[in-house]
Design an enzyme around this catalytic site. Structure first.
Site, PDB file in Angstrom:
ATOM      1  N   SER A 136       0.859  -1.185   0.000  1.00 38.36           N
ATOM      2  CA  SER A 136       0.000   0.000   0.000  1.00 38.36           C
ATOM      3  C   SER A 136       0.894   1.233   0.000  1.00 38.36           C
ATOM      4  CB  SER A 136      -0.891   0.002   1.245  1.00 38.36           C
ATOM      5  OG  SER A 136      -1.689   1.165   1.257  1.00 38.36           O
ATOM      6  N   LYS A 162      -1.185  -1.181  -4.245  1.00 40.83           N
ATOM      7  CA  LYS A 162      -2.354  -0.370  -3.850  1.00 40.83           C
ATOM      8  C   LYS A 162      -1.906   1.070  -3.760  1.00 40.83           C
ATOM      9  CE  LYS A 162      -4.836   0.101   0.526  1.00 40.83           C
ATOM     10  NZ  LYS A 162      -5.542  -0.646   1.585  1.00 40.83           N
ATOM     11  N   LYS A 164      -3.084   5.025  -2.883  1.00 41.64           N
ATOM     12  CA  LYS A 164      -4.062   5.890  -2.237  1.00 41.64           C
ATOM     13  C   LYS A 164      -4.430   7.016  -3.190  1.00 41.64           C
ATOM     14  CE  LYS A 164      -4.194   3.908   1.749  1.00 41.64           C
ATOM     15  NZ  LYS A 164      -5.442   3.476   2.393  1.00 41.64           N
ATOM     16  N   ASP A 189      -7.232   2.990  -3.308  1.00 41.44           N
ATOM     17  CA  ASP A 189      -7.974   3.072  -2.044  1.00 41.44           C
ATOM     18  C   ASP A 189      -8.269   4.543  -1.788  1.00 41.44           C
ATOM     19  OD1 ASP A 189      -7.409   1.925   1.408  1.00 41.44           O
ATOM     20  OD2 ASP A 189      -9.095   2.934   0.443  1.00 41.44           O
ATOM     21  N   GLU A 214     -11.119   0.637  -3.701  1.00 39.58           N
ATOM     22  CA  GLU A 214     -11.422   0.371  -2.295  1.00 39.58           C
ATOM     23  C   GLU A 214     -12.072   1.579  -1.647  1.00 39.58           C
ATOM     24  OE1 GLU A 214      -7.988  -0.882  -0.095  1.00 39.58           O
ATOM     25  OE2 GLU A 214      -9.061  -1.009   1.794  1.00 39.58           O
ATOM     26  N   ASP A 239     -13.992  -1.652   2.868  1.00 39.02           N
ATOM     27  CA  ASP A 239     -13.079  -1.699   4.014  1.00 39.02           C
ATOM     28  C   ASP A 239     -13.819  -1.093   5.207  1.00 39.02           C
ATOM     29  OD1 ASP A 239      -9.730  -0.219   4.587  1.00 39.02           O
ATOM     30  OD2 ASP A 239     -11.126  -1.179   5.934  1.00 39.02           O
ATOM     31  N   LYS A 263     -10.137  -6.894   8.008  1.00 39.38           N
ATOM     32  CA  LYS A 263      -9.158  -6.436   8.998  1.00 39.38           C
ATOM     33  C   LYS A 263      -9.626  -6.930  10.368  1.00 39.38           C
ATOM     34  CE  LYS A 263      -7.701  -2.188   6.672  1.00 39.38           C
ATOM     35  NZ  LYS A 263      -7.709  -0.694   6.718  1.00 39.38           N
ATOM     36  N   GLY A 291      -4.323  -4.005   6.089  1.00 35.70           N
ATOM     37  CA  GLY A 291      -3.314  -3.667   7.090  1.00 35.70           C
ATOM     38  C   GLY A 291      -3.630  -2.344   7.757  1.00 35.70           C
TER      39      GLY A 291
HETATM   40  O1  LIG Z   1       0.332  -1.189   4.815  1.00 37.99           O
HETATM   41  C1  LIG Z   1      -0.653  -1.220   5.555  1.00 37.99           C
HETATM   42  O2  LIG Z   1      -0.640  -1.554   6.758  1.00 37.99           O
HETATM   43  C2  LIG Z   1      -1.965  -0.713   5.005  1.00 37.99           C
HETATM   44  C3  LIG Z   1      -1.954   0.775   5.072  1.00 37.99           C
HETATM   45  C4  LIG Z   1      -3.276   1.281   4.635  1.00 37.99           C
HETATM   46  O3  LIG Z   1      -3.593   1.229   3.466  1.00 37.99           O
HETATM   47  C5  LIG Z   1      -4.152   1.822   5.625  1.00 37.99           C
HETATM   48  C6  LIG Z   1      -3.774   1.852   6.933  1.00 37.99           C
HETATM   49  C7  LIG Z   1      -4.627   2.408   7.927  1.00 37.99           C
HETATM   50  C8  LIG Z   1      -5.795   2.952   7.576  1.00 37.99           C
HETATM   51  C9  LIG Z   1      -6.010   3.314   6.210  1.00 37.99           C
HETATM   52  O4  LIG Z   1      -5.367   4.545   6.019  1.00 37.99           O
HETATM   53  C10 LIG Z   1      -5.425   2.392   5.164  1.00 37.99           C
HETATM   54  C11 LIG Z   1      -6.463   1.407   4.685  1.00 37.99           C
HETATM   55  O5  LIG Z   1      -7.573   1.855   4.368  1.00 37.99           O
HETATM   56  O6  LIG Z   1      -6.196   0.211   4.567  1.00 37.99           O
HETATM   57 MG   LIG Z   2      -8.602   0.770   2.998  1.00 35.08          MG
END
Ligand SMILES: O=C(O)CCC(=O)C1=CC=C[C@@H](O)[C@@H]1C(=O)O
Ligand SMILES: [Mg+2]
Length: 370
Positions: A136, A162, A164, A189, A214, A239, A263, A291
């Protein structure tokens, strides 16, 4: 299980690189590590994945600390805990507070697996010996920086990338990325940064052959997502909207999305995550392990649950070194050819560096259970 006490530690860890999403930038993790102790001196570990502020969900590190101290752990005092699934039953009267509940439930799962002498993956009935890993990537200020980060991730062997997005850093940016990487499995995402008024943006993103989009709309919505999914070909992955197996069932019935990001913390623990995995597996719906920028403790939980068959797509379970200068587990989580080996030793399968944990602990409390 002869549980004797629970210790809750608050830690602050500096991240190796800042992580930016549509709702802010994280440079440090302010988190809780929960220890479940038994009468033989065995310790199970869990991690509370809430952020420092309630911007991903209504929970934050401080709200979880209070919830654990005042409402959750007292319910375990003098309670009959023979199996980790007793925890979700005992905590069922407490509404939401899912990340706080998941942190103690996860510690008890790790303790139980250690008591049985089996890995957490085996305890959860995982079937894979290796899990596919995605990365991500947070929002970058320029397309050039993002394209460099995607190139590094592709060269490192990640099985999917992934990215953002947020208003102003979305369509043009993703068109530039797709021009550079026409074949790479890529998803976006949005972390709920858009509304149905942005429908045209998503029909334009539809042409970029993305694996999924996402959480484009409201963090607590499954109705608007249904209308957007009907308007685009690209699968919507939910999510933030999914807090339980019932939420997942309703979202799939409505057609609000075609993929579920599972999650453990968001849904209140491993037991609920297993119900969602079973629902998706039986319905032929893709799911993957999201994550929350975890330390190696939470990451180990994610690797274990991602070993189940219903986790069909690469998760956000990148190696420790992506996040931390030094992880609080040994060995660190590492990746080879885009995959992580699922540990076979008891419990999490990683040693917790107890002296480092103590050094990083800014405050802690212990609740005696019997
Ligand atoms: O690498 C990872 O742990 C995932 C990071 C990540 O995409 C996220 C972490 C925490 C909250 C969100 O911002 C986002 C998610 O939506 O999954
Ligand atoms: Mg997410």
């Amino acid at each position: 299980m002869n549980l004797t006490s629970i210790t809750v530690r608050r830690l602050t860890l500096e991240m190796r690189t800042p992580f930016t999403t549509s709702f802010g930038t994280q440079t440090h993790r302010d988190l809780l590590i929960v220890e479940a102790h038994d009468d033989a001196g065995t310790v199970g570990y869990g991690e509370c994945v809430a952020g420092a502020e309630p911007t991903y969900s209504e929970e934050a590190t401080s709200t979880c600390e209070v919830a654990l101290a005042e409402y959750i752990l007292p319910r375990l005092q003098n309670a009959d805990v023979n199996h980790p699934e007793d925890i979700s039953r005992l905590l069922a009267p407490i509404k939401r507070n899912n990340m706080a509940k998941a942190s103690i439930e996860g510690a008890v799962w790790d303790l139980w697996a250690k008591q049985q002498g089996i890995s957490l993956a085996e305890a959860l009935k995982g079937t894979k010996s290796r899990v596919d890993v995605g990365l991500s990537i947070g929002i970058k200020p320029t397309d050039a920086e993002l394209i460099e980060a995607v190139g590094d991730a592709v060269n490192a062997g990640y099985r999917r990338i992934k990215i953002k997005i947020a208003p102003g850093r979305d369509l043009d940016m993703m068109r530039a990325v797709r021009r550079e990487f026409p074949e790479t499995p890529i998803m976006v995402d949005a972390n709920s940064a858009y509304t149905l008024n942005d429908r045209d943006l998503f029909t334009a993103l539809d042409d970029l052959d993305l694996m999924m989009i996402e959480q484009p709309l409201g963090h607590d919505d499954i109705v608007d997502h249904r209308h957007l999914q009907a308007a685009i070909r690209t699968p919507i992955c939910l999510d933030e909207s999914i807090h339980s197996v019932d939420d997942a069932r309703k979202a799939l019935e409505l057609g609000s999305g075609k993929i579920i990001n599972i999650k453990i913390g968001r849904v209140g623990g491993i037991a609920e995550a297993l119900k969602i995995e079973k629902l998706c597996r039986n319905a032929g719906v893709d799911a993957w392990c999201g994550g929350m920028l975890e330390t190696g403790i939470g990451r180990a939980h994610n690797v274990a649950i991602a070993s189940l068959a219903g986790f069909t797509l690469p998760g956000d379970t990148a190696p420790s070194a992506r996040y931390w200068h030094e992880d609080i587990i040994s060995p660190e989580v590492t990746m080879n050819d885009g995959q992580i080996e699922v540990p076979t030793t008891p419990g999490l399968g990683y040693e917790v560096k107890t002296s480092m944990l103590e050094e990083l602990t800014t405050r802690k409390f212990t609740v005696e259970l019997s």
